[in-house]
Design a protein around this motif. Structure first.
Motif, PDB file in Angstrom:
ATOM      1  N   PHE A 267       0.726  -1.300  -0.113  1.00  0.00           N
ATOM      2  CA  PHE A 267      -0.089   0.036  -0.025  1.00  0.00           C
ATOM      3  C   PHE A 267       0.770   1.345  -0.095  1.00  0.00           C
ATOM      4  CE2 PHE A 267      -3.167  -3.088   1.720  1.00  0.00           C
ATOM      5  CZ  PHE A 267      -4.384  -2.751   1.054  1.00  0.00           C
ATOM      6  N   THR A 268       0.531   2.332  -0.917  1.00  0.00           N
ATOM      7  CA  THR A 268       1.308   3.349  -0.830  1.00  0.00           C
ATOM      8  C   THR A 268       0.139   4.714  -0.630  1.00  0.00           C
ATOM      9  OG1 THR A 268       1.187   3.637  -3.144  1.00  0.00           O
ATOM     10  CG2 THR A 268       3.066   2.690  -2.192  1.00  0.00           C
ATOM     11  N   VAL A 269       0.768   5.782  -0.135  1.00  0.00           N
ATOM     12  CA  VAL A 269      -0.039   6.895   0.071  1.00  0.00           C
ATOM     13  C   VAL A 269       1.015   8.176   0.169  1.00  0.00           C
ATOM     14  CG1 VAL A 269      -0.378   7.130   2.575  1.00  0.00           C
ATOM     15  CG2 VAL A 269      -1.811   8.044   1.147  1.00  0.00           C
TER      16      VAL A 269
ATOM     17  N   TYR B 203      -1.346   8.127   8.943  1.00  0.00           N
ATOM     18  CA  TYR B 203      -0.597   7.202   8.166  1.00  0.00           C
ATOM     19  C   TYR B 203       0.490   6.384   9.017  1.00  0.00           C
ATOM     20  CZ  TYR B 203      -3.154   9.250   4.571  1.00  0.00           C
ATOM     21  OH  TYR B 203      -4.075   9.713   3.590  1.00  0.00           O
ATOM     22  N   LEU B 204       1.066   6.996   9.948  1.00  0.00           N
ATOM     23  CA  LEU B 204       1.869   6.312  10.647  1.00  0.00           C
ATOM     24  C   LEU B 204       1.096   5.435  11.764  1.00  0.00           C
ATOM     25  CD1 LEU B 204       4.441   9.513  11.227  1.00  0.00           C
ATOM     26  CD2 LEU B 204       4.890   7.198  10.170  1.00  0.00           C
TER      27      LEU B 204
ATOM     28  N   PHE C  27       1.917   2.714   8.217  1.00  0.00           N
ATOM     29  CA  PHE C  27       2.760   3.378   7.234  1.00  0.00           C
ATOM     30  C   PHE C  27       4.102   3.659   7.850  1.00  0.00           C
ATOM     31  CE2 PHE C  27      -1.463   3.231   5.154  1.00  0.00           C
ATOM     32  CZ  PHE C  27      -0.991   3.222   3.701  1.00  0.00           C
ATOM     33  N   THR C  28       5.131   3.496   6.742  1.00  0.00           N
ATOM     34  CA  THR C  28       6.449   4.145   7.098  1.00  0.00           C
ATOM     35  C   THR C  28       6.720   5.013   6.090  1.00  0.00           C
ATOM     36  OG1 THR C  28       7.163   1.970   7.561  1.00  0.00           O
ATOM     37  CG2 THR C  28       8.902   3.392   7.298  1.00  0.00           C
ATOM     38  N   LYS C  29       7.683   6.119   6.662  1.00  0.00           N
ATOM     39  CA  LYS C  29       7.678   7.256   5.640  1.00  0.00           C
ATOM     40  C   LYS C  29       8.956   6.650   4.801  1.00  0.00           C
ATOM     41  CE  LYS C  29       9.347  12.105   6.095  1.00  0.00           C
ATOM     42  NZ  LYS C  29       9.976  12.916   6.958  1.00  0.00           N
ATOM     43  N   LEU C  30       8.596   7.072   3.362  1.00  0.00           N
ATOM     44  CA  LEU C  30       9.641   6.612   2.588  1.00  0.00           C
ATOM     45  C   LEU C  30      10.667   7.498   2.274  1.00  0.00           C
ATOM     46  CD1 LEU C  30      10.241   3.833   1.041  1.00  0.00           C
ATOM     47  CD2 LEU C  30       8.799   4.513  -0.599  1.00  0.00           C
ATOM     48  N   GLU C  31      10.077   8.891   1.758  1.00  0.00           N
ATOM     49  CA  GLU C  31      10.905   9.829   1.183  1.00  0.00           C
ATOM     50  C   GLU C  31       9.991  11.224   1.219  1.00  0.00           C
ATOM     51  OE1 GLU C  31      11.584   9.925  -2.959  1.00  0.00           O
ATOM     52  OE2 GLU C  31       9.786   8.834  -3.452  1.00  0.00           O
ATOM     53  N   GLU C  32      10.951  12.252   1.080  1.00  0.00           N
ATOM     54  CA  GLU C  32      10.027  13.434   1.008  1.00  0.00           C
ATOM     55  C   GLU C  32      10.529  14.232  -0.433  1.00  0.00           C
ATOM     56  OE1 GLU C  32       9.963  16.402   3.953  1.00  0.00           O
ATOM     57  OE2 GLU C  32       9.623  15.018   5.742  1.00  0.00           O
TER      58      GLU C  32
ATOM     59  N   ARG D 272       5.928  10.648   0.994  1.00  0.00           N
ATOM     60  CA  ARG D 272       5.509   9.297   0.569  1.00  0.00           C
ATOM     61  C   ARG D 272       5.842   8.362   1.684  1.00  0.00           C
ATOM     62  NH1 ARG D 272       8.186   8.692  -4.342  1.00  0.00           N
ATOM     63  NH2 ARG D 272       6.094   9.765  -5.410  1.00  0.00           N
ATOM     64  N   PHE D 273       4.389   7.580   1.848  1.00  0.00           N
ATOM     65  CA  PHE D 273       4.535   6.405   2.777  1.00  0.00           C
ATOM     66  C   PHE D 273       4.314   5.069   2.087  1.00  0.00           C
ATOM     67  CE2 PHE D 273       3.062  10.265   4.758  1.00  0.00           C
ATOM     68  CZ  PHE D 273       3.779  10.010   6.130  1.00  0.00           C
ATOM     69  N   GLU D 274       4.658   3.848   2.886  1.00  0.00           N
ATOM     70  CA  GLU D 274       4.171   2.771   2.088  1.00  0.00           C
ATOM     71  C   GLU D 274       4.133   1.783   3.288  1.00  0.00           C
ATOM     72  OE1 GLU D 274       7.606   1.167  -0.272  1.00  0.00           O
ATOM     73  OE2 GLU D 274       8.842   0.657   1.418  1.00  0.00           O
ATOM     74  N   LYS D 275       3.415   0.648   2.972  1.00  0.00           N
ATOM     75  CA  LYS D 275       3.160  -0.248   4.147  1.00  0.00           C
ATOM     76  C   LYS D 275       3.146  -1.613   3.111  1.00  0.00           C
ATOM     77  CE  LYS D 275       0.145  -2.169   7.657  1.00  0.00           C
ATOM     78  NZ  LYS D 275      -0.937  -1.765   8.717  1.00  0.00           N
ATOM     79  N   PRO D 276       4.239  -2.429   3.390  1.00  0.00           N
ATOM     80  CA  PRO D 276       4.118  -3.918   2.897  1.00  0.00           C
ATOM     81  C   PRO D 276       3.329  -4.907   3.552  1.00  0.00           C
ATOM     82  CG  PRO D 276       6.209  -3.233   3.610  1.00  0.00           C
ATOM     83  CD  PRO D 276       5.450  -2.190   3.861  1.00  0.00           C
ATOM     84  N   PHE D 277       2.632  -5.542   2.800  1.00  0.00           N
ATOM     85  CA  PHE D 277       1.899  -6.769   3.114  1.00  0.00           C
ATOM     86  C   PHE D 277       2.433  -7.896   2.740  1.00  0.00           C
ATOM     87  CE2 PHE D 277      -1.287  -3.414   4.518  1.00  0.00           C
ATOM     88  CZ  PHE D 277      -1.937  -4.230   5.585  1.00  0.00           C
ATOM     89  N   ILE D 278       2.443  -8.993   3.409  1.00  0.00           N
ATOM     90  CA  ILE D 278       3.078 -10.198   2.986  1.00  0.00           C
ATOM     91  C   ILE D 278       1.902 -11.402   2.952  1.00  0.00           C
ATOM     92  CG2 ILE D 278       4.607 -12.288   3.830  1.00  0.00           C
ATOM     93  CD1 ILE D 278       6.604  -9.921   4.306  1.00  0.00           C
TER      94      ILE D 278
END
Length: 150
Positions: A108-110, A123-124, A128-133, A144-150
């Motif tokens: 998931f991204t946002v 988001y946190l 979600f984890t902060k990926l970049e500004e 940009r945030f992302e949350k990986p799912f397995i």
């Protein structure tokens, strides 16, 4: 209650756009943005979208909207807006949790404006984890945030 919205229906698209307008006006203020592209999105930007829209209803009133862009290997929360009179009632979290429960994906991204503290906190808090500004062409700093799912 959350339900899928028929954004190609003109009356529904108008309701969606109305929520976007009042919510994004608040975000534009938070970001101190003189030029904020989401506020310029025409009705056709909703009716002609290939994304899916979900609405959170509070006593028959459209209180929040989430726009989902589903890709082959990921789901992007394109937009998540809540009417200001419904702020701080957990609607954003319920919409994010709905996405997690209803989309089977690896990622998931946002994105949101870097100065949008309420969205960043949401988001946190939802994993979600902060990926970049980065900076946009309109002079807005985004995160940009992302949350990986397995």
């Amino acid at each position: 209650m959350i339900k899928k919205l028929d954004h190609q229906n003109i009356a529904t698209a108008r309701k969606i756009r109305a929520v976007f307008q009042v919510s994004y006006a608040v975000e534009a203020e938070l970001l101190k943005a003189a030029d904020f592209p989401p506020l310029k999105r025409p009705l056709e930007g909703f009716t002609g979208s290939s994304n899916e829209f979900f609405g959170f209803f509070e006593e028959k009133e459209l209180a929040g909207v989430m726009e989902i862009d589903e890709k082959k290997d990921s789901v992007h929360i394109q937009s998540l807006v809540v009417q200001p009179k419904f702020f701080r009632k957990g609607i954003g979290k319920k919409l994010v949790d709905f996405a997690f429960s209803n989309y089977k994906t690896k990622l998931f991204t946002v994105e949101t404006g870097a100065a949008n503290g309420p969205a960043t906190n949401l988001y946190l808090q939802t994993g979600f984890t902060k990926l970049e500004e980065f900076d946009t062409d309109h002079g807005i700093r985004k995160v940009r945030f992302e949350k990986p799912f397995i």
